[in-house]
Design an enzyme around this catalytic site. Sequence first.
Site, mmCIF file in Angstrom:
data_model
loop_
_atom_site.group_PDB
_atom_site.id
_atom_site.type_symbol
_atom_site.label_atom_id
_atom_site.label_comp_id
_atom_site.label_asym_id
_atom_site.label_seq_id
_atom_site.Cartn_x
_atom_site.Cartn_y
_atom_site.Cartn_z
ATOM 1 N N ASP A 103 40.428 45.199 16.901
ATOM 2 C CA ASP A 103 40.974 46.211 16.548
ATOM 3 C C ASP A 103 41.156 47.025 17.770
ATOM 4 O O ASP A 103 40.493 47.474 18.459
ATOM 5 C CB ASP A 103 39.910 46.890 15.526
ATOM 6 C CG ASP A 103 40.464 48.326 15.311
ATOM 7 O OD1 ASP A 103 41.491 48.678 15.348
ATOM 8 O OD2 ASP A 103 39.678 49.100 14.668
ATOM 9 N N ASP A 286 47.999 49.394 16.756
ATOM 10 C CA ASP A 286 46.693 49.135 15.927
ATOM 11 C C ASP A 286 46.613 47.835 15.268
ATOM 12 O O ASP A 286 47.016 47.974 14.141
ATOM 13 C CB ASP A 286 46.402 50.374 15.231
ATOM 14 C CG ASP A 286 44.945 50.330 14.520
ATOM 15 O OD1 ASP A 286 44.328 49.530 14.755
ATOM 16 O OD2 ASP A 286 44.727 51.224 13.928
#
EC number: 3.4.23.21
Length: 392
Positions: A103, A286
Amino acid sequence: MKFSLISSCVALAVLVLSTEAAPNGKKVNIPLTKNKDYKPNAKNAIQKVLAKYHRHRSTSSSSNSTSTDGIGRVPVTDYYNDIEYFGQVKVGTPGVTLKLDFDTGSSDLWFASSLCTNCGYSQTKYNPNQSRTYAKDGRAWSISYGDGSSASGILGTDTVVLGGLTIQRQTIELARREASSFQNGPSDGLLGLGFNSITTVRGVKTPVDNLISQGLISNPVFGVYLGKESNGGGGEYIFGGYDSSKFKGSLTTIPVDNSNGWYGVTIRGASIGRSRVAGSFEAILDTGTSLLVLPNDVARSVASAYGARDNYDGTFSISCDTSRFQPLVFTIGSSTFEVPADSLVYEQNGYSCIAGFGYGDYDFAIFDDVFLKNNYVVFNPTVPQVQIATVA
């Protein structure tokens, strides 16, 4: 950050890097594999991303062998229709293999542990008592999200093997409790690739920090390729370089604003066909988000152009027939990058489809896996900058 039900996964063959992958440097690969059984939920995906960035706003003002060339290549699992990706990481001595959500929108390394009183039955749990290299830290950590989910536990340090590169004395976060959304997820935890300014416990070095400071990679970058289901799924993270066979043409270099701990870039505009649908806005790259989240006004302009209908929950309903759609094109730096028509549908429920884009109540966008599976990105945290090219 994304969590969902897990099933079987198929290993992805490790690919050979070109000489451009990391000039004069070391690199490691983390491949991605594929899982066809997970079912997407757009509403839940929107709720997760909204909660994730509200939290940051309020709290901030696999390769198992040892790498000999210093290149970390890590395969990742690709869930149903490219909804989620995770990679395998070894922690401890002897090492336990954990499935972690990679992430770039967060910076903590946390996972289920044997200390956890309510972690998911199917999750692999790290046991500090079984690792010869574990050391206590004594500090506590806790993460709470706007949707009510949370996780908490204690800090420690241990050896972490990332794509064959061995990080010594990496700070890890051992979960003692976690919310049901994590218990029922596909992974055992999360590996944050963002900047250390947004770690839950201040002053903690991220795995990327340690790869660089411990000299495990001499080229301080990581390349991200997220495979599309239509092309076999899978994908890989390469720490210390990138794979030029995965993209077309040359990389476009974009400066990054990391003042909030994220990989923030400026989007100069958006268009569909010959129609410009948005001017300049900011976006965060992201890898831990599964839906392209746009500022409210931009999302509504895009939805209008595609004839999509607002569901008033952050999502849009859209035609399931994407053959008549033109790609959504973003101008970033000196180049344009597309989200093609086949990526505009996120979820299908019978004759109805949910769009691969949604909206949030903030003035920046979240460029997620919908964008990233169509565009190769090289992240450089030291400059900071990213380099982007269209996937091959």
